[in-house]
Design a protein around this motif. Sequence first.
Motif, PDB file in Angstrom:
ATOM      1  N   ASN A 254       0.806  -1.227   0.000  1.00 49.53           N
ATOM      2  CA  ASN A 254       0.000   0.000   0.000  1.00 49.53           C
ATOM      3  C   ASN A 254       0.838   1.275   0.000  1.00 49.53           C
ATOM      4  OD1 ASN A 254      -2.207  -1.571   0.061  1.00 49.53           O
ATOM      5  ND2 ASN A 254      -2.749  -1.170   2.195  1.00 49.53           N
ATOM      6  N   VAL A 255       2.151   1.123   0.160  1.00 50.53           N
ATOM      7  CA  VAL A 255       2.976   2.311   0.356  1.00 50.53           C
ATOM      8  C   VAL A 255       2.880   3.257  -0.840  1.00 50.53           C
ATOM      9  CG1 VAL A 255       5.359   3.121   0.549  1.00 50.53           C
ATOM     10  CG2 VAL A 255       4.551   1.236   1.969  1.00 50.53           C
ATOM     11  N   ARG A 256       2.872   2.690  -2.034  1.00 45.93           N
ATOM     12  CA  ARG A 256       2.869   3.522  -3.234  1.00 45.93           C
ATOM     13  C   ARG A 256       1.601   4.370  -3.342  1.00 45.93           C
ATOM     14  NH1 ARG A 256       5.436   5.813  -7.728  1.00 45.93           N
ATOM     15  NH2 ARG A 256       3.955   5.937  -9.433  1.00 45.93           N
ATOM     16  N   LEU A 257       0.449   3.760  -3.122  1.00 49.51           N
ATOM     17  CA  LEU A 257      -0.803   4.440  -3.473  1.00 49.51           C
ATOM     18  C   LEU A 257      -1.568   5.026  -2.290  1.00 49.51           C
ATOM     19  CD1 LEU A 257      -2.061   2.059  -6.285  1.00 49.51           C
ATOM     20  CD2 LEU A 257      -1.039   4.318  -6.518  1.00 49.51           C
ATOM     21  N   TYR A 258      -1.175   4.650  -1.054  1.00 43.51           N
ATOM     22  CA  TYR A 258      -1.901   5.179   0.106  1.00 43.51           C
ATOM     23  C   TYR A 258      -0.929   5.921   1.014  1.00 43.51           C
ATOM     24  CZ  TYR A 258      -5.511   1.924  -1.432  1.00 43.51           C
ATOM     25  OH  TYR A 258      -6.454   1.247  -2.175  1.00 43.51           O
ATOM     26  N   PRO A 266      -5.030   5.769   7.289  1.00 44.08           N
ATOM     27  CA  PRO A 266      -4.776   6.029   5.868  1.00 44.08           C
ATOM     28  C   PRO A 266      -5.949   6.778   5.233  1.00 44.08           C
ATOM     29  CG  PRO A 266      -4.726   3.657   6.333  1.00 44.08           C
ATOM     30  CD  PRO A 266      -5.030   4.345   7.603  1.00 44.08           C
ATOM     31  N   SER A 267      -5.643   7.783   4.431  1.00 44.29           N
ATOM     32  CA  SER A 267      -6.730   8.581   3.845  1.00 44.29           C
ATOM     33  C   SER A 267      -6.536   8.751   2.345  1.00 44.29           C
ATOM     34  CB  SER A 267      -6.803   9.942   4.512  1.00 44.29           C
ATOM     35  OG  SER A 267      -5.664  10.692   4.181  1.00 44.29           O
ATOM     36  N   GLY A 268      -5.818   7.845   1.731  1.00 46.76           N
ATOM     37  CA  GLY A 268      -5.677   7.934   0.279  1.00 46.76           C
ATOM     38  C   GLY A 268      -4.275   8.316  -0.143  1.00 46.76           C
ATOM     39  N   GLY A 269      -4.187   8.942  -1.300  1.00 51.85           N
ATOM     40  CA  GLY A 269      -2.899   9.266  -1.901  1.00 51.85           C
ATOM     41  C   GLY A 269      -3.051   9.099  -3.396  1.00 51.85           C
ATOM     42  N   GLY A 270      -2.059   8.484  -4.001  1.00 51.45           N
ATOM     43  CA  GLY A 270      -2.088   8.291  -5.457  1.00 51.45           C
ATOM     44  C   GLY A 270      -3.300   7.510  -5.936  1.00 51.45           C
ATOM     45  N   ILE A 271      -3.868   6.685  -5.072  1.00 53.51           N
ATOM     46  CA  ILE A 271      -5.028   5.871  -5.440  1.00 53.51           C
ATOM     47  C   ILE A 271      -6.173   6.746  -5.934  1.00 53.51           C
ATOM     48  CG2 ILE A 271      -6.021   5.861  -3.103  1.00 53.51           C
ATOM     49  CD1 ILE A 271      -5.998   2.851  -5.436  1.00 53.51           C
ATOM     50  N   LEU A 648       8.370  20.034  -8.630  1.00 50.52           N
ATOM     51  CA  LEU A 648       7.470  19.860  -7.494  1.00 50.52           C
ATOM     52  C   LEU A 648       6.044  19.619  -7.973  1.00 50.52           C
ATOM     53  CD1 LEU A 648       8.624  22.767  -5.165  1.00 50.52           C
ATOM     54  CD2 LEU A 648       9.328  20.400  -5.088  1.00 50.52           C
ATOM     55  N   TYR A 649       5.782  20.020  -9.228  1.00 51.60           N
ATOM     56  CA  TYR A 649       4.415  19.925  -9.744  1.00 51.60           C
ATOM     57  C   TYR A 649       4.274  18.837 -10.797  1.00 51.60           C
ATOM     58  CZ  TYR A 649       4.006  24.309  -7.337  1.00 51.60           C
ATOM     59  OH  TYR A 649       4.010  25.271  -6.376  1.00 51.60           O
ATOM     60  N   ARG A 650       5.181  17.868 -10.745  1.00 49.74           N
ATOM     61  CA  ARG A 650       5.160  16.821 -11.756  1.00 49.74           C
ATOM     62  C   ARG A 650       3.809  16.109 -11.810  1.00 49.74           C
ATOM     63  NH1 ARG A 650      10.692  13.748 -11.315  1.00 49.74           N
ATOM     64  NH2 ARG A 650      11.768  15.051 -12.831  1.00 49.74           N
ATOM     65  N   THR A 651       3.314  15.713 -10.643  1.00 52.59           N
ATOM     66  CA  THR A 651       2.030  15.013 -10.620  1.00 52.59           C
ATOM     67  C   THR A 651       0.931  15.917 -11.159  1.00 52.59           C
ATOM     68  OG1 THR A 651       2.826  14.060  -8.589  1.00 52.59           O
ATOM     69  CG2 THR A 651       0.555  13.590  -9.178  1.00 52.59           C
ATOM     70  N   ARG A 731     -13.264  21.479  -4.935  1.00 49.36           N
ATOM     71  CA  ARG A 731     -12.577  20.540  -4.038  1.00 49.36           C
ATOM     72  C   ARG A 731     -11.123  20.371  -4.437  1.00 49.36           C
ATOM     73  NH1 ARG A 731     -15.053  14.936  -2.365  1.00 49.36           N
ATOM     74  NH2 ARG A 731     -12.847  14.773  -1.890  1.00 49.36           N
ATOM     75  N   TRP A 732     -10.884  20.283  -5.740  1.00 50.08           N
ATOM     76  CA  TRP A 732      -9.499  20.083  -6.193  1.00 50.08           C
ATOM     77  C   TRP A 732      -8.652  21.301  -5.824  1.00 50.08           C
ATOM     78  CZ3 TRP A 732      -6.439  22.360 -10.186  1.00 50.08           C
ATOM     79  CH2 TRP A 732      -5.248  21.681 -10.436  1.00 50.08           C
ATOM     80  N   LEU A 733      -9.190  22.486  -6.072  1.00 51.45           N
ATOM     81  CA  LEU A 733      -8.428  23.697  -5.759  1.00 51.45           C
ATOM     82  C   LEU A 733      -8.161  23.790  -4.261  1.00 51.45           C
ATOM     83  CD1 LEU A 733     -10.048  26.343  -8.128  1.00 51.45           C
ATOM     84  CD2 LEU A 733      -7.785  25.309  -8.312  1.00 51.45           C
ATOM     85  N   ASN A 734      -9.053  23.218  -3.462  1.00 50.27           N
ATOM     86  CA  ASN A 734      -8.853  23.236  -2.022  1.00 50.27           C
ATOM     87  C   ASN A 734      -7.676  22.387  -1.577  1.00 50.27           C
ATOM     88  OD1 ASN A 734     -10.629  25.077  -1.136  1.00 50.27           O
ATOM     89  ND2 ASN A 734     -12.268  23.621  -0.661  1.00 50.27           N
ATOM     90  N   SER A 735      -7.203  21.495  -2.457  1.00 54.07           N
ATOM     91  CA  SER A 735      -6.041  20.702  -2.091  1.00 54.07           C
ATOM     92  C   SER A 735      -4.769  21.540  -2.164  1.00 54.07           C
ATOM     93  CB  SER A 735      -5.919  19.469  -2.991  1.00 54.07           C
ATOM     94  OG  SER A 735      -5.399  19.842  -4.249  1.00 54.07           O
ATOM     95  N   PHE A 736      -4.901  22.745  -2.675  1.00 53.95           N
ATOM     96  CA  PHE A 736      -3.761  23.663  -2.670  1.00 53.95           C
ATOM     97  C   PHE A 736      -3.950  24.662  -1.542  1.00 53.95           C
ATOM     98  CE2 PHE A 736      -4.095  22.140  -6.917  1.00 53.95           C
ATOM     99  CZ  PHE A 736      -2.791  21.977  -7.325  1.00 53.95           C
ATOM    100  N   ALA A 737      -2.851  25.004  -0.894  1.00 51.00           N
ATOM    101  CA  ALA A 737      -2.950  26.051   0.108  1.00 51.00           C
ATOM    102  C   ALA A 737      -3.182  27.390  -0.596  1.00 51.00           C
ATOM    103  CB  ALA A 737      -1.689  26.092   0.946  1.00 51.00           C
TER     104      ALA A 737
END
Lengths: 781, 225
Positions: A254-258, A266-271, A648-651, A731-737
């Motif tokens: 789970n390390v890669r995606l969570y 755990p609350s997610g991540g790449g998944i 830093l913004y690759r993803t 919601r997506w924009l909220n993931s940015f400070a």
Amino acid sequence: MIRNYFKIAWRNLKKNKFYSIINISGLALGMFCSLLIWFWVKDEMSYDRFYPDYEDIYYVRCNSDFNGKVVTSALTPSPLAEALKKDVPEVAFATKLAYNRDLLINFGEKAGKENGLYASDDFFDVFRLPAIAGNPKDALASPNHIVITRNVAEKYFRDISPLGKTIRLNNDKDYIVGAVIENIPSNSTVQLDWVVNFKETEQEWMQLWGNTMLRTYVRLHPEAAPENAETNMKGIYPKYADMDVFPILQPLKNVRLYSDYKNGKPSGGGIEYIRIFMIVALFILAIACINFMNMATARSSLRAKEVGIRKVVGAARNSLFKQFISESILTSLLGLLLALGLVKLTLPAFSRFVRRPIEMDITDPTTLTSIIALLLITGFLSGSYPALYLSAISPIHNLKNKLKPGFFNAAFLRKSLVVFQFTLSIFLIISMIVINGQMQYMRSENLGLDRERVLSIPLEGELYNKMEPFKQEVLRSAAVENATTSAMLPIDIGSSSGDLSWPGKDPDLQTNVSVMHVGYDFIKTMNIELAAGRDFSKDFRTDSLAYLINESTAELMGMEDPVGQQISFWNGEAPVIGMMKDFHIQSLHMPITPLILCLDPLNSSHMLVKTRAGKTAQAIQDLEKLTRKFNPNYPFEYHFLDTEYEKLYRTDTMISTLIKYFGILAMVISVMGLLALAAFTAEQRTKEIGIRKVLGASVTNIVTLLSGNFTRLVLISIVIASPVAWYTMHRWLNSFAYSIELQWWMFILAGSVAILIAWITVSGQSIKAATANPVKSLRSE
Amino acid sequence: MIKITDLEKFYRTEEVQTVALNKLSFDVKEGEFVAVMGPSGCGKSTLLNILGLLDDPDGGSFIFNGIEVSGFNERKRANLRKHNIGFVFQSFNLIDELTVFENVELPLIYTGVKAADRKERVHEVLEKMQIMHRKNHFPQQLSGGQQQRVAVARAVVNNPKLILADEPTGNLDSSNGNEVMDLLTELNQQGTTIVMVTHSEHDAKFSHRIIRMLDGQKVTENILV
Ligand SMILES: Nc1ncnc2c1ncn2[C@@H]1O[C@H](COP(=O)(O)OP(=O)(O)OP(=O)(O)O)[C@@H](O)[C@H]1O
Ligand SMILES: [Mg+2]
């Protein structure tokens, strides 16, 4: 029998070439997206599953309390691994890994930088990597030994056996090659090309429980329950460190995606991205299936007669159903073949883009099953409604060749499906515009420090030893404006500490302050604005103990005028000599946090060189010459700070590009469907158009009439898509400070684009119908 | 009102060339009611399409209201057509998706009449055609005779100077057919010029003059009144 079905299906496809081509290519594009995402997801899901008995391997994180909230750290202190092995009976092996480093390796004439790490004794017991030569476990346990991968072995030793040979690491210490292991597969979260025992780099201060800087992994006994292990682990911190910290276990797979944790869970991540793109791929496939359904039902009136005759001569309903399903499965099959070809063509580019060596192995059983499932699902999904609809037609109606609305209104369904398609496409277009806006914003946002024309050079070997003379020579170059040194790049300051205190601090308040060691001239080189006080200066000998803070730190301490105040931090009690205006110390995902700069040139690992405008090429040449002179053993290496910042913004960049392509694809498929539908409608309405023209309708009247209906559908789609897109993007924009605001013009733009495209698509057909001679269309009656 | 001289029309399909009209000439005066008769394929519909400015002749002259219109482009023809000519077809040619009222209203929309005036005018002609009680029905819900009455209503709603009717009774039984012929006669008496194609000697008797055609040419002309 089945052969006969397919023979007739094939004839039908050939007979209606225009519609067949639209159906097949639409399905192909939809399936292409699904397949691409499938291979990508499969690769992401394969992470770390190649390790033998990977189910028993766990990554250790620590939960602790921070001002009343549980925070989960990914890094752990050095003594944890030994304590886990000793005190937790479920743990069979435990290892700790220092962070990966690019270090210079020399063997004879050959030199190069290789990425590797320091790891403790149990490393090869936890990660059972296959050996090519020697025994990696023994090699790691013996002093002065190094384990290398096949890559390194082939690069430095070519034909000779590397075992027992001595190589120099970091231009500093010699190690004997004790074992060679297979290259680490790229789908491993642990990457290395060499590994040396952690003892070789261990320092006394690392032994503190408060210093979290390592990754710890454990292998449990095969039958052990991880819950029991976690319970037993609760006692470790209280026993050794008198701290309220609780190690928890995360399965290695789970390390890669969570990677994200919230409130200790755990609350997610790449998944999440995987889920999003799986949904998007399904949507695109659905859009393509809808095209098929729409065309099939729309054209059903033309086939009603065929159905009627077949029924009259005795065809049962279910054989008709099979006939129509065969047609859609044949269409899907042709689409699938085309899609597989497209995947094969684009996979190299896609791999480069997601930075993963993605393979298309259709002989793999799970992939093969999925492809067959994709074929059947697509075939049935797009074929079942038309098949049911057509086979249910009563023969009396059919022979009259007038198809009245059946068990439910096909025209209404068709319109709803078009609305559904365009809703999805418009949703994707809005997302595209918003994401693009945010990306632009991130690139251009003023960070509060100047990252333009700043080069970073790693301070290694002699560059480190002769840092000051090197800096003086650099400053002598006419192309250089300024230079400074720092412990890390100022665009992603990751290190932080809870050690800050000041007079009058509430003893219960926990603080977390970012720290960076810098050399002289840091403020000047990076163009950081001072709100008060001054930069570190050689004129004040006491500056080696002083602190520079940012506004957020002053706010944290509740100090209006912090300059001159005594605070206690890593240099002990010392004065604040300056306050910097807040600047971004990480990507815009992260809020600006309190920051303290300490003067310690010897702790530097980079030199930051600000070049004069237009003189960057010259500066690079001068720097190369100087580096070669000072540091002949090392290759010349430099990075642009703004390029590093982009990384830093690759993803984010990847997501934005994927959404762009998928949005365009969705739109293309929708438009193809609309084109076919428009062509069909125009064909259906030729008589009506003829009458209207006889009665005096102009070409414009007719075009408006025909296009107006579709325009209305697109308008409805805009109304549905906008709030959904607003919610999602919000919601997506909220993931940015720090983010852009959603603007009404983004929605208008997306809507106009959709309408415009729909209009162009439809009006081609409408104009064709409108300019036709009415005499001809009326004659056909 | 109409003067055609040496009118020609050819149809080319692959290698075969059909002569639909062969140097046809005749006049129609304002207020006249002319019937055109002849065997199937002799060019009657072709003639009517040209008179109705739906099609362009390949040769000869066509003077409508004193203006030479052969060679007019599509836009000019459409403009002249919508203000001056009404059509009645054998197969009614009503739009199935529109109600009786909407079908009759169409020509007014295309000539840019205001909504309120349209309503008044449509009601007026529907009254006159005695089909008012069916104004919200769809064509499929009407009998053939009723449908043709709607078609006539639609043809006259714009007060055209000329009505062209292509076998208006061809799809009707004799009583419905007679009703339609009575309507046309009444319109003619009110001053509308009518050119009607028909296969029925009975219907032709309603006209003032019968033009008989064969292979795209006029063969005889009988004046009835
Ligand atoms: N669009 C066309 N293409 C080719 N030939 C045509 C076309 N329209 C008419 N024709 C030919 O022109 C000739 C005249 O046709 P037209 O329709 O005018 O006959 P008609 O007198 O109206 O016959 P009917 O009494 O059967 O309606 C016929 O031979 C017909 O086949
Ligand atoms: Mg005819």
